[in-house]
Design a protein around this motif. Structure first.
Motif, short mmCIF file in Angstrom:
data_model
loop_
_atom_site.label_atom_id
_atom_site.label_comp_id
_atom_site.label_asym_id
_atom_site.label_seq_id
_atom_site.Cartn_x
_atom_site.Cartn_y
_atom_site.Cartn_z
N THR A 1 0.86 -1.19 0.00
CA THR A 1 0.00 0.00 0.00
C THR A 1 0.89 1.23 0.00
N VAL A 2 0.52 2.20 -0.81
CA VAL A 2 1.23 3.48 -0.87
C VAL A 2 0.19 4.59 -0.82
N VAL B 1 2.81 2.36 -10.33
CA VAL B 1 2.58 1.97 -11.73
C VAL B 1 1.21 1.33 -11.86
N GLU B 2 0.90 0.44 -10.92
CA GLU B 2 -0.40 -0.25 -10.94
C GLU B 2 -1.55 0.73 -10.71
N LEU B 3 -1.41 1.60 -9.70
CA LEU B 3 -2.49 2.54 -9.36
C LEU B 3 -2.75 3.55 -10.47
N GLU B 4 -1.67 3.96 -11.15
CA GLU B 4 -1.79 4.98 -12.18
C GLU B 4 -1.93 4.39 -13.58
N ALA B 5 -1.93 3.04 -13.67
CA ALA B 5 -2.06 2.33 -14.95
C ALA B 5 -1.02 2.83 -15.97
N ASP C 1 10.91 -1.57 -16.22
CA ASP C 1 11.85 -0.51 -15.87
C ASP C 1 11.37 0.85 -16.38
N ILE C 2 10.81 0.85 -17.58
CA ILE C 2 10.30 2.11 -18.15
C ILE C 2 9.16 2.66 -17.32
N THR C 3 8.23 1.78 -16.94
CA THR C 3 7.08 2.26 -16.16
C THR C 3 7.49 2.71 -14.77
N VAL C 4 8.51 2.07 -14.20
CA VAL C 4 9.02 2.51 -12.89
C VAL C 4 9.61 3.91 -13.01
N LYS C 5 10.35 4.18 -14.10
CA LYS C 5 10.88 5.53 -14.32
C LYS C 5 9.74 6.54 -14.46
N LYS C 6 8.67 6.10 -15.12
CA LYS C 6 7.52 7.00 -15.27
C LYS C 6 6.89 7.30 -13.91
N ILE D 1 5.91 11.25 -9.54
CA ILE D 1 6.09 11.76 -8.17
C ILE D 1 6.74 13.14 -8.21
N LYS D 2 7.76 13.30 -9.06
CA LYS D 2 8.46 14.59 -9.16
C LYS D 2 7.55 15.68 -9.71
N ALA D 3 6.73 15.31 -10.72
CA ALA D 3 5.84 16.29 -11.34
C ALA D 3 4.79 16.78 -10.36
#
Length: 436
Positions: free
Chosen positions: A117-118, A366-370, A408-413, A418-420
């Motif tokens: 959970t996050v 990644v899962e929550l934001e699809a 890896d790409i989705t993790v970077k996204k 988070i930064k945005a």
């Protein structure tokens, strides 16, 4: 191979029960027999000629079982794992439950990725502190450049000064008696380095080439040689040579020699821009570290120890690979550092635990934001990997599957998201220091 049952005996643990068909097992046992019979001696038969039944009668019916199972398990495990659709985070622990007319009934115990959970990952606060580039900073960098382009010259028209390197003989004594390590010829000493007994180097200052002189000092009370602690000593010295570092003149000609610029002003302006860019990157990285640290605090998961252990082993392998690229290996590294494999694992453990937590939190986002990766992004990532390892992209694809690249790409996204959405406050260095 067929999956018959999946149980959950404890949290984050799954036990898969599966059957290896008797025909497959028998075929593997026969292959093991053919592979090993040449090394087995059975009374009444020439070496390598005994039938399997006689070998098993002598050595036991299970003589070929282990090798047979080891040959079958990789494909069997892969098949049942695909069928069970588990997100496994550890190596399997196999156990043979039964052998019957159907075949070999086995279990594979594995740890699976925990529930995560996050919360509140949008709007995380962070301070961004960009250090300004001062004229002193620029002068220091340019001074380093001058030092890299300096040359050593012999000084003959003056006495020794602090900063010079002197070449001299010395012969030390305490109460008129020489001591071990107190004598040398043509020794090179940089005055002001503090490498000799306190007060020694200052007494060399002012001496000229060819001059013979005494240096009077007292060994410190904490000197490493017990017999010399606190003792007064006299060093008879003779100065042979004085050397100094000559720096190039800081002018347009120097700039032309060491850069693509024509004037010192142009070079300073470019250097300042590059230093400002570097400071901005340092500040961005610091912001990301703050966000990641906050994200870990907002994540909850019951992480199995096996997951952290797996990450530790990954880091050990990565470290070994980097050593080998530099012409070294772990055993040589251990020899020079006094460390061992268990000690290295302990050192890596905190970092591994942090990596696991960060990855779990980001994968949950990644899962929550699809979040997804496009085919173009995957191909671009393969191209970057190929460039980094000096390989062709098609060769990289043989070792790294597209699903891993996409993850890896989705993790970077997720990091970018988070930064945005972070609340970043820009502060001057002095403000940040006061706040700290």
């Amino acid at each position: 191979m067929s999956l018959t049952n999946v149980t959950a005996p404890e949290k984050n643990v799954r036990v898969m029960e599966f059957t290896i068909p008797k025909a497959d097992f028998e075929k593997a046992c026969n292959a093991a027999y053919k592979k090993n019979i040449g090394k087995m001696q059975v009374p009444g038969f020439r070496k390598g000629k005994a039938p399997r039944a006689f070998v098993e009668k002598l050595y036991g019916t299970g003589v070929f079982y282990e090798e047979a199972l080891n040959s079958l398990l990789p494909n069997a495990y892969s098949a049942v794992l695909d069928e069970a659709k588990l997100d496994v985070v550890s190596a399997p622990e196999f156990d043979v439950k039964e052998m019957n007319d159907e075949g070999v009934i086995m279990t594979a115990k594995v740890y699976v990725k925990p529930e995560v959970t996050v919360t509140d990952y949008k709007g995380i606060a962070a301070d961004k502190v960009v250090a300004p580039v001062t004229e002193a900073d620029l002068d220091a960098e340019i001074q380093k450049l001058r030092e890299r382009n300096s040359r050593e010259i012999t000084v003959s028209d003056r006495a020794a000064e602090m900063g010079d390197t002197v070449v001299f003989d010395f012969d030390g004594s305490v109460d008129g008696v020489a001591f071990d390590g107190g004598k040398a010829e043509k020794y090179n000493l940089k005055l002001g380095s503090g490498s000799f007994i306190p007060g020694f180097e200052e007494q060399v200052v002012g001496k000229t080439v060819g001059e013979e002189f005494n240096v009077n000092v007292t060994f410190p009370e904490d000197y490493h040689a017990e017999e010399l602690k606190g003792k007064a000593a006299v060093f008879a010295c003779k100065l042979h040579e004085i050397k100094n570092i000559e720096l190039p003149e800081l002018d347009d000609e120097f700039v032309k020699d060491v850069s693509e610029f024509d004037t010192l002003d142009e070079y300073r302006a470019d250097l300042k821009a590059k230093m400002e860019e570097k400071n901005a990157k340092v500040a961005d990285n610091a912001v990301e570290e703050q966000l990641i640290a906050a994200l870990i605090e907002k994540m909850e998961a019951d992480i199995p120890a096996a997951m952290i252990d797996t990450e530790v082993e990954n880091q050990v392998r990565d470290f070994d690979m980097r050593l080998r690229q530099q012409g070294m290996d772990l055993q040589t590294y251990f020899k020079y550092t006094g460390l061992d494999l268990d000690g290295m694992r302990e050192q890596f453990k905190p970092m591994a635990e942090r990596q696991v937590k960060v990855r779990l939190a980001l994968e949950k986002i990644v899962e929550l934001e699809a979040l997804t990766a496009t085919e173009e992004e995957i191909e671009n990532d393969y191209a970057e990997l190929a460039k980094a390892y000096g390989m062709e992209a098609d060769d990289v694809k043989k070792y790294v599957d597209a699903e891993s690249v996409a993850k890896d790409i989705t993790v970077k996204k997720a990091v970018d998201l988070i930064k945005a959405n972070a609340v970043i406050t820009e502060k001057a260095p002095e403000e940040a220091k006061d706040a700290e």
